[in-house]
Scaffold this motif. Structure first.
Motif, PDB file in Angstrom:
ATOM      1  N   TYR A  63      59.908 -62.343   4.307  1.00 13.89           N
ATOM      2  CA  TYR A  63      59.255 -63.296   4.742  1.00 13.89           C
ATOM      3  C   TYR A  63      58.008 -63.068   5.802  1.00 13.89           C
ATOM      4  O   TYR A  63      58.721 -62.846   6.813  1.00 13.89           O
ATOM      5  CB  TYR A  63      60.363 -64.770   4.802  1.00 13.89           C
ATOM      6  CG  TYR A  63      59.981 -65.616   4.755  1.00 13.89           C
ATOM      7  CD1 TYR A  63      59.826 -66.599   3.893  1.00 13.89           C
ATOM      8  CD2 TYR A  63      59.372 -66.149   6.860  1.00 13.89           C
ATOM      9  CE1 TYR A  63      59.033 -67.883   4.966  1.00 13.89           C
ATOM     10  CE2 TYR A  63      58.932 -67.404   6.019  1.00 13.89           C
ATOM     11  CZ  TYR A  63      58.635 -68.248   5.849  1.00 13.89           C
ATOM     12  OH  TYR A  63      58.520 -69.956   5.559  1.00 13.89           O
ATOM     13  N   SER A 111      55.074 -66.495   7.535  1.00 10.87           N
ATOM     14  CA  SER A 111      54.896 -67.607   7.206  1.00 10.87           C
ATOM     15  C   SER A 111      54.016 -67.875   8.692  1.00 10.87           C
ATOM     16  O   SER A 111      54.222 -67.102   9.517  1.00 10.87           O
ATOM     17  CB  SER A 111      55.502 -68.676   7.091  1.00 10.87           C
ATOM     18  OG  SER A 111      55.874 -69.537   8.051  1.00 10.87           O
ATOM     19  N   GLU A 141      51.209 -71.012  10.434  1.00 14.39           N
ATOM     20  CA  GLU A 141      50.557 -71.835  10.478  1.00 14.39           C
ATOM     21  C   GLU A 141      49.728 -71.876  12.006  1.00 14.39           C
ATOM     22  O   GLU A 141      49.535 -70.811  12.503  1.00 14.39           O
ATOM     23  CB  GLU A 141      51.207 -72.911  10.411  1.00 14.39           C
ATOM     24  CG  GLU A 141      52.380 -73.336  11.253  1.00 14.39           C
ATOM     25  CD  GLU A 141      53.521 -73.546  11.104  1.00 14.39           C
ATOM     26  OE1 GLU A 141      53.584 -75.005  11.701  1.00 14.39           O
ATOM     27  OE2 GLU A 141      54.936 -73.152  10.246  1.00 14.39           O
ATOM     28  N   TYR A 186      52.102 -70.835  15.178  1.00 13.69           N
ATOM     29  CA  TYR A 186      53.622 -70.519  14.603  1.00 13.69           C
ATOM     30  C   TYR A 186      53.531 -69.319  13.799  1.00 13.69           C
ATOM     31  O   TYR A 186      52.447 -69.982  12.576  1.00 13.69           O
ATOM     32  CB  TYR A 186      54.134 -71.928  14.012  1.00 13.69           C
ATOM     33  CG  TYR A 186      55.543 -71.855  14.342  1.00 13.69           C
ATOM     34  CD1 TYR A 186      56.547 -71.499  15.753  1.00 13.69           C
ATOM     35  CD2 TYR A 186      56.503 -71.362  13.560  1.00 13.69           C
ATOM     36  CE1 TYR A 186      57.375 -71.543  15.378  1.00 13.69           C
ATOM     37  CE2 TYR A 186      57.914 -70.957  13.367  1.00 13.69           C
ATOM     38  CZ  TYR A 186      58.479 -71.223  14.447  1.00 13.69           C
ATOM     39  OH  TYR A 186      60.021 -70.758  14.934  1.00 13.69           O
ATOM     40  N   SER A 232      55.732 -66.814  11.458  1.00 16.09           N
ATOM     41  CA  SER A 232      57.403 -66.161  11.233  1.00 16.09           C
ATOM     42  C   SER A 232      57.044 -65.380  10.349  1.00 16.09           C
ATOM     43  O   SER A 232      56.909 -65.226   9.763  1.00 16.09           O
ATOM     44  CB  SER A 232      58.207 -67.710  10.997  1.00 16.09           C
ATOM     45  OG  SER A 232      59.458 -67.318  10.591  1.00 16.09           O
ATOM     46  N   ASP A 275      59.749 -65.235  15.672  1.00 14.70           N
ATOM     47  CA  ASP A 275      58.910 -66.381  15.219  1.00 14.70           C
ATOM     48  C   ASP A 275      58.026 -65.776  16.665  1.00 14.70           C
ATOM     49  O   ASP A 275      58.368 -65.780  17.995  1.00 14.70           O
ATOM     50  CB  ASP A 275      59.744 -68.077  15.030  1.00 14.70           C
ATOM     51  CG  ASP A 275      60.077 -67.720  13.852  1.00 14.70           C
ATOM     52  OD1 ASP A 275      60.104 -66.360  13.033  1.00 14.70           O
ATOM     53  OD2 ASP A 275      60.566 -68.813  13.405  1.00 14.70           O
ATOM     54  N   LEU A 322      66.119 -64.866  15.294  1.00 13.57           N
ATOM     55  CA  LEU A 322      67.522 -65.396  14.764  1.00 13.57           C
ATOM     56  C   LEU A 322      66.907 -64.278  13.845  1.00 13.57           C
ATOM     57  O   LEU A 322      67.387 -63.190  13.451  1.00 13.57           O
ATOM     58  CB  LEU A 322      66.376 -66.190  13.804  1.00 13.57           C
ATOM     59  CG  LEU A 322      65.561 -67.273  14.826  1.00 13.57           C
ATOM     60  CD1 LEU A 322      64.399 -66.904  13.790  1.00 13.57           C
ATOM     61  CD2 LEU A 322      65.857 -68.633  13.364  1.00 13.57           C
ATOM     62  N   GLY A 357      64.102 -71.525   9.802  1.00 12.90           N
ATOM     63  CA  GLY A 357      63.483 -70.626  10.261  1.00 12.90           C
ATOM     64  C   GLY A 357      62.222 -70.378   9.177  1.00 12.90           C
ATOM     65  O   GLY A 357      61.956 -71.335   8.252  1.00 12.90           O
ATOM     66  N   GLY A 358      60.959 -69.924   9.668  1.00 11.83           N
ATOM     67  CA  GLY A 358      59.973 -70.311   8.941  1.00 11.83           C
ATOM     68  C   GLY A 358      59.042 -71.105   9.279  1.00 11.83           C
ATOM     69  O   GLY A 358      57.852 -71.320   8.356  1.00 11.83           O
ATOM     70  N   CYS A 359      59.456 -71.813   9.858  1.00 10.97           N
ATOM     71  CA  CYS A 359      58.129 -72.932  10.058  1.00 10.97           C
ATOM     72  C   CYS A 359      58.650 -73.665  11.563  1.00 10.97           C
ATOM     73  O   CYS A 359      59.222 -74.222  12.339  1.00 10.97           O
ATOM     74  CB  CYS A 359      58.176 -74.342   9.271  1.00 10.97           C
ATOM     75  SG  CYS A 359      59.084 -75.694   9.681  1.00 10.97           S
ATOM     76  N   GLY A 360      57.472 -73.863  12.465  1.00 10.53           N
ATOM     77  CA  GLY A 360      57.933 -74.956  13.627  1.00 10.53           C
ATOM     78  C   GLY A 360      57.527 -75.911  13.514  1.00 10.53           C
ATOM     79  O   GLY A 360      57.709 -77.426  14.189  1.00 10.53           O
ATOM     80  N   CYS A 361      58.237 -76.542  12.317  1.00 12.45           N
ATOM     81  CA  CYS A 361      58.546 -77.965  12.378  1.00 12.45           C
ATOM     82  C   CYS A 361      60.096 -78.778  13.001  1.00 12.45           C
ATOM     83  O   CYS A 361      60.110 -79.726  12.972  1.00 12.45           O
ATOM     84  CB  CYS A 361      58.269 -78.645  11.245  1.00 12.45           C
ATOM     85  SG  CYS A 361      59.251 -77.690   9.992  1.00 12.45           S
TER      86      CYS A 361
END
Lengths: 450, 84
Positions: A150, A152, A154, A157, A159, A186, A228, B79-83
């Motif tokens: 995976y 991603s 932005e 950020y 990840s 991340d 993580l 995980g997977g986003c900075g939100c």
């Protein structure tokens, strides 16, 4: 719907269990209707539009998920997601009886919040692109493995994660045991740099730009990372001809920069309950806001139980319960119920979800001047992020789908969520402010599979 | 041994016996769970998959992850986003 297959062990349930394994992994393989035909791609597309009331977060999120079946058992799934976020997000500061001015996260510019209004940071916008891939294949008659990756990205950020799992079929494929592991790294690169935890937000009022820049630089750190590790153990059990159950235990450990770089806390005067006029730096006379700071590790344990039951008329009930506890002091309960009411070529599925969460040990709606202690806070961690407070969420929704044939389905889904927060109501002037406004959100989703 | 302690001990023994019996029954029950290969027609229905639409589940997981302090359960989450 039976497909010809050499495996005499009943492929349909093998499929259901393989899909259950994927679901367990978060791989979320797309299997609808009479798919899984060797040599074909099954594609699921969707567009989600998400909107919160009061000019808060708005999002649009297109998704495409494609699964290539090499034979009945070996599959490659690729998923691409994009999302665009705009709107305003609660900063953590308290509303005040006076207008308030805050520095934007980047340090360039400020924004004002009128008296009595909840402080929302409107510089919130982001675009994210996420890609995931997974490969599932049997090792032999009794074992199936899945590996996945995976990524991603932005603006602030990045990840990345890899995961793997192994499933063992037992008891004539009525029982599946699954163990999985996911490792993620991340990179957090906040706009303007990560603020030093519990340092004071520099404010421009009564200062030259040079003075402000110097102050701002002192509150910054470089970018940061978090790692993580997730492990998951699950049992999927066929109970009888109409009932399927899954039990999962998950443990998740994250470490590194777990703070939200854009969230702040108000410092309140002990006597009046009003914003505390600070004199930390050259008696600037401005109110005091501190950047939040969270612990740098978190351990979560999750128990999950799901049951699916088909009624005599073909309708399907789906219920799940999740319990989570972590070492931040948060416990949560989630109940999710769906009822799929089958019509001729279509279905209607009402949905209800209930969520209850306790507050984190370090959650503080505000800090007092005593806790602020003239710039040397008596606390090492504090956050006013409402998502770490006492929280109740209710979601009501429904999905309607129409199946043209075995492969093609069109569906529309609507969900409405009401979140209410609760906690310390403040004192003095603060007691007359609404410290816990509700969050109401609605999302609409249009999906097409072929 | 005082009478009350003896009673307590007996209660514990009874509880232990009961627990053992329940475990045996439960294990015996588990071994009879499940279906024969020719009884899998309903479970093969795509609507009986634990996750019918992976896309729906993924989108919802992302929303709730951004709005709550919990994630995961069904699969790997968080995980997977900075939100958050």
């Amino acid at each position: 719907m039976q497909l010809t297959n050499k495996d005499k062990n009943g492929k349909p349930v093998g499929r259901a269990l393989a899909a259950a394994t994927c679901a367990l992994l978060g791989v979320q393989a797309t299997n609808t209707l009479a798919k899984d035909k060797p040599g074909e791609w099954d594609v699921e597309t969707a567009l989600l539009v998400y909107s919160e009331t009061d000019d808060r977060v708005q999002a649009a999120e297109p998704v495409i998920s494609a699964t290539r079946n090499y034979d009945g058992d070996r599959k490659l799934n690729l998923k691409l997601i994009a999302d665009t976020l705009t709107g305003a997000s609660p900063s953590g500061a308290t509303p005040s009886d006076l207008p308030q001015t805050f520095t934007r996260p980047s340090g360039s510019g400020s924004y004002d919040v009128p008296a009595g209004e909840p402080p929302l940071d409107d510089s919130f916008k982001d675009t994210r692109v996420a890609l995931s891939a997974s490969w599932t294949a049997p090792l032999n008659r009794d074992y199936t493995y899945t590996v996945g990756a995976y990524g991603s990205k932005e603006y602030d950020y990045l990840s990345t994660a890899v995961n793997g799992s192994l499933s063992r079929y037992l008891n004539n494929k009525n029982t599946t045991l699954t163990g999985g592991l996911s490792l993620g790294v991340d990179l957090v690169d906040p706009v303007g740099g990560a603020p030093v935890g519990l340092s004071r937000m520099p404010l421009r009022t009564n200062k030259t730009e040079a003075q402000f820049d110097q102050e701002f630089a002192l509150t910054r750190e470089s970018d940061d990372t978090k790692t993580l590790v997730d492990a998951l153990f699950g049992v999927t059990q066929v109970i009888n001809r109409r009932t399927l159950m899954q039990f999962n235990y998950g443990v998740s450990y994250s470490s590194g920069y777990l703070t939200d770089p854009y969230k702040i806390l108000s410092v309140i005067d002990d006597a009046s309950g009003a914003n505390f006029g600070g004199n930390l730096i050259e008696s600037d006379g401005n109110p005091v806001y501190l950047y939040e700071n969270r612990p740098d590790t978190r351990m979560k344990h999750t128990l999950y139980w799901q049951t699916k039951y088909m009624l005599g008329n073909g309708d399907v009930m789906d219920g799940s319960y999740r319990f989570m506890v972590d070492d931040w002091g948060i416990t949560s309960h989630t109940v999710d119920l769906k009822y799929r009411w089958k019509l001729d070529k279509s279905y209607l599925e009402p949905h209800f979800r209930y969520y209850l969460q306790s507050e984190a040990d370090f959650y503080k709606r505000y800090l007092t001047a005593t806790e602020y202690n003239g710039g040397t806070p008596v606390l090492s961690e504090a956050s006013a992020d409402y998502r770490l407070g006492e929280l109740t969420g209710l979601t009501f929704g429904a999905k309607w789908g129409y199946r043209f044939d075995e492969d093609r389905e069109l569906a529309i889904r609507a969900e409405y969520m009401i979140q209410t927060n609760d906690g310390d109501e403040g004192f003095g002037k603060l007691a007359s402010q609404d410290l816990y406004p509700d969050t109401n959100a609605m999302w609409l989703q249009l999906s097409y599979s072929f | 041994m005082p009478d009350s302690t003896w009673l307590t001990g007996r209660r514990f023994r009874r509880a232990g016996t009961a627990l053992m019996l329940v475990s045996i029954v439960a294990l015996a029950g588990c071994s009879s769970l499940g279906v024969k290969p020719w009884e899998r027609d309903l479970l093969a229905d795509p609507d009986m998959q634990l996750t019918v639409s992976g896309v729906d589940a993924g989108l919802d997981d992302h929303i709730y992850f951004s709005k709550e302090a919990s994630s995961g359960g069904r699969g790997f989450g968080g995980g997977g986003c900075g939100c958050n």
